[in-house]
Design an enzyme around this catalytic site. Sequence first.
Site, PDB file in Angstrom:
ATOM      1  N   GLU A 171      -8.653  -6.844   4.170  1.00 53.88           N
ATOM      2  CA  GLU A 171      -7.915  -7.949   3.549  1.00 53.88           C
ATOM      3  C   GLU A 171      -7.249  -8.844   4.601  1.00 53.88           C
ATOM      4  OE1 GLU A 171      -5.636  -5.787   0.572  1.00 53.88           O
ATOM      5  OE2 GLU A 171      -7.530  -5.171  -0.314  1.00 53.88           O
TER       6      GLU A 171
ATOM      7  N   THR B 275     -20.221 -20.554 -16.044  1.00 58.01           N
ATOM      8  CA  THR B 275     -19.493 -21.352 -15.038  1.00 58.01           C
ATOM      9  C   THR B 275     -19.958 -21.101 -13.591  1.00 58.01           C
ATOM     10  OG1 THR B 275     -17.662 -19.790 -15.222  1.00 58.01           O
ATOM     11  CG2 THR B 275     -17.440 -21.852 -16.427  1.00 58.01           C
TER      12      THR B 275
ATOM     13  N   TYR C 167       0.790  -1.239   0.000  1.00 58.18           N
ATOM     14  CA  TYR C 167       0.000   0.000   0.000  1.00 58.18           C
ATOM     15  C   TYR C 167       0.821   1.289   0.000  1.00 58.18           C
ATOM     16  CZ  TYR C 167      -4.395  -2.401  -0.169  1.00 58.18           C
ATOM     17  OH  TYR C 167      -5.445  -3.159  -0.616  1.00 58.18           O
TER      18      TYR C 167
HETATM   19  C1  HEM Z   1      -7.524  -4.616  -8.744  1.00 57.05           C
HETATM   20  C2  HEM Z   1      -8.547  -0.564  -6.328  1.00 57.05           C
HETATM   21  C3  HEM Z   1      -4.362  -0.942  -3.929  1.00 57.05           C
HETATM   22  C4  HEM Z   1      -3.065  -4.551  -6.879  1.00 57.05           C
HETATM   23  C5  HEM Z   1      -8.159  -3.508  -8.261  1.00 57.05           C
HETATM   24  C6  HEM Z   1      -9.470  -3.079  -8.683  1.00 57.05           C
HETATM   25  C7  HEM Z   1      -9.750  -1.942  -8.018  1.00 57.05           C
HETATM   26  C8  HEM Z   1      -8.626  -1.633  -7.167  1.00 57.05           C
HETATM   27  C9  HEM Z   1     -11.030  -1.125  -8.133  1.00 57.05           C
HETATM   28  C10 HEM Z   1     -10.374  -3.821  -9.684  1.00 57.05           C
HETATM   29  C11 HEM Z   1     -11.147  -4.828  -8.861  1.00 57.05           C
HETATM   30  C12 HEM Z   1     -11.902  -5.879  -9.639  1.00 57.05           C
HETATM   31  O1  HEM Z   1     -11.533  -6.187 -10.751  1.00 57.05           O
HETATM   32  O2  HEM Z   1     -12.868  -6.437  -9.107  1.00 57.05           O
HETATM   33  C13 HEM Z   1      -7.496  -0.315  -5.449  1.00 57.05           C
HETATM   34  C14 HEM Z   1      -7.462   0.769  -4.480  1.00 57.05           C
HETATM   35  C15 HEM Z   1      -6.272   0.664  -3.807  1.00 57.05           C
HETATM   36  C16 HEM Z   1      -5.578  -0.487  -4.358  1.00 57.05           C
HETATM   37  C17 HEM Z   1      -8.558   1.804  -4.296  1.00 57.05           C
HETATM   38  C18 HEM Z   1      -5.707   1.526  -2.724  1.00 57.05           C
HETATM   39  C19 HEM Z   1      -6.410   2.100  -1.783  1.00 57.05           C
HETATM   40  C20 HEM Z   1      -3.647  -1.966  -4.510  1.00 57.05           C
HETATM   41  C21 HEM Z   1      -2.318  -2.390  -4.100  1.00 57.05           C
HETATM   42  C22 HEM Z   1      -1.949  -3.389  -4.953  1.00 57.05           C
HETATM   43  C23 HEM Z   1      -3.045  -3.609  -5.872  1.00 57.05           C
HETATM   44  C24 HEM Z   1      -1.534  -1.809  -2.926  1.00 57.05           C
HETATM   45  C25 HEM Z   1      -0.640  -4.148  -4.980  1.00 57.05           C
HETATM   46  C26 HEM Z   1       0.411  -3.671  -5.504  1.00 57.05           C
HETATM   47  C27 HEM Z   1      -4.170  -4.846  -7.638  1.00 57.05           C
HETATM   48  C28 HEM Z   1      -4.163  -5.866  -8.668  1.00 57.05           C
HETATM   49  C29 HEM Z   1      -5.447  -5.892  -9.199  1.00 57.05           C
HETATM   50  C30 HEM Z   1      -6.204  -4.886  -8.498  1.00 57.05           C
HETATM   51  C31 HEM Z   1      -2.970  -6.735  -9.082  1.00 57.05           C
HETATM   52  C32 HEM Z   1      -5.952  -6.772 -10.338  1.00 57.05           C
HETATM   53  C33 HEM Z   1      -5.683  -5.982 -11.546  1.00 57.05           C
HETATM   54  C34 HEM Z   1      -5.594  -6.734 -12.807  1.00 57.05           C
HETATM   55  O3  HEM Z   1      -6.555  -7.383 -13.206  1.00 57.05           O
HETATM   56  O4  HEM Z   1      -4.524  -6.601 -13.382  1.00 57.05           O
HETATM   57  N1  HEM Z   1      -7.671  -2.612  -7.336  1.00 57.05           N
HETATM   58  N2  HEM Z   1      -6.351  -1.051  -5.342  1.00 57.05           N
HETATM   59  N3  HEM Z   1      -4.051  -2.734  -5.572  1.00 57.05           N
HETATM   60  N4  HEM Z   1      -5.410  -4.277  -7.568  1.00 57.05           N
HETATM   61 FE1  HEM Z   1      -5.878  -2.722  -6.407  1.00 57.05          FE
END
Ligand code: HEM
Length: 407
Positions: free
Chosen positions: A137, A280, A95
Amino acid sequence: MLSKQTIDIIKSTVPVLEVHGTTITKRFYQLLFTAHPELLHMFNHANQTKGRQQTALANAVYAAALHIDKLEMILPAVKQIAHKHRSLGVKAEHYPIVGQMLLTAIKDVLGDAATEEILGAWAEAYGIIANVFIETEAEMYKQAEQQNGGWADYRAFRVERKVRESDVITSFYLVPEDGGALPAFEPGQYVSVKVHIPGETYTHIRQYSLSGGPGKPYYRISVKREDEFPNRPGGKVSRYLHEQINQADVLWLSAPAGHFTLDRMDTRPVVLISGGVGLTPLVSMLSTLTESHSDRPVTFIHAAQNASVHALRSEVEELASRASQVSLYWCYDKPTEDDRAAQAFHKEGYIDLPWLQDVVPTKDASFYFCGPEPFMRMVFGLLKEWGVASEDIHYEFFGPSGSLEAA
Ligand code: HEM
């Protein structure tokens, strides 16, 4: 606790940031992957190319910022994202990295307009939003680990069986390599599958819904092979699974996750509507309903082009044959002559409202649907037109989630 002044700054800058939303998040990802290329093991590169992930992140951050003084409003959205984060392996230590890159991106894009005061307010707000995610989480990791047979990160599974379900969909029956127990899951949930494709620098992670009911000695995923088209690249992971993963090979899975689940306490009729490989999670729900001897009336509607790409048909028919209150309907929009001769479908063309009202006994039911985005928009529109209550409408997107309400 944020000061009133900080809250005011955040709220007044959200509209400005929204205007630059995607530019900021695109810049953010450039910065993130340059400073931390190891994170490319975790992110879906195809979603990055399509820009979908940038939009999802931007929307989530701005929604959180708008509700910064009443974050409980966004808890359902946080939970949904946290399911995805937990299943991917996002940890508390990630984060601050994301926060730092986001602030730098805001500064880069807004230039002088991003004063110290504004950046300071956003740093504080991000800290509070990040904490809500980290705590949610942490709880999910704990639950995943404490379940009978549970685990927190990725676990090796052996392919026990590989079964071709249609011209484009193949199932993989997966058993833990360590021979240990398998935790229960809620029908509709997915697993993340991590693969090391030979020749690729980074690992790839994809989510696949579990396509069988819970309580079996294996997990089953059913994967659609995404072929290459002139205007669309092929699916790296789906093709790897179809072409190179065979019986006895190993795949790495995280524990089941996801909020799109059958409400088992609900006793009203249930309607399961799917398009293509979107069937699925709904097959898992149907399997649970029939195996638990539920007496809820179930309408299962599946839309496919024709019989050649209609997966799991005989399994669904077999499940339905055990329960008189289950009705099945197939809609083919490109039936073949053989399909016609075999009377293999109930409706030709797309689902429409008069037909839906004809086959679904009541709109006072719980509706669950999943499929490609245009299909989802169409089904959502029909349900709204019919007057189905919002709380009875449940759906899941493939890839970065979105809202049909906003459409
Ligand atoms: C996916 C928001 C922090 C890694 C997502 C999604 C949202 C989101 C809206 C899409 C969710 C879905 O598909 O259902 C946020 C917010 C954060 C945050 C608001 C901070 C407050 C982080 C952090 C990481 C991270 C710290 C790690 C480095 C990912 C990854 C995905 C993801 C790998 C999947 C994306 C993909 O399909 O490539 N996040 N996130 N996120 N987030 Fe975060």
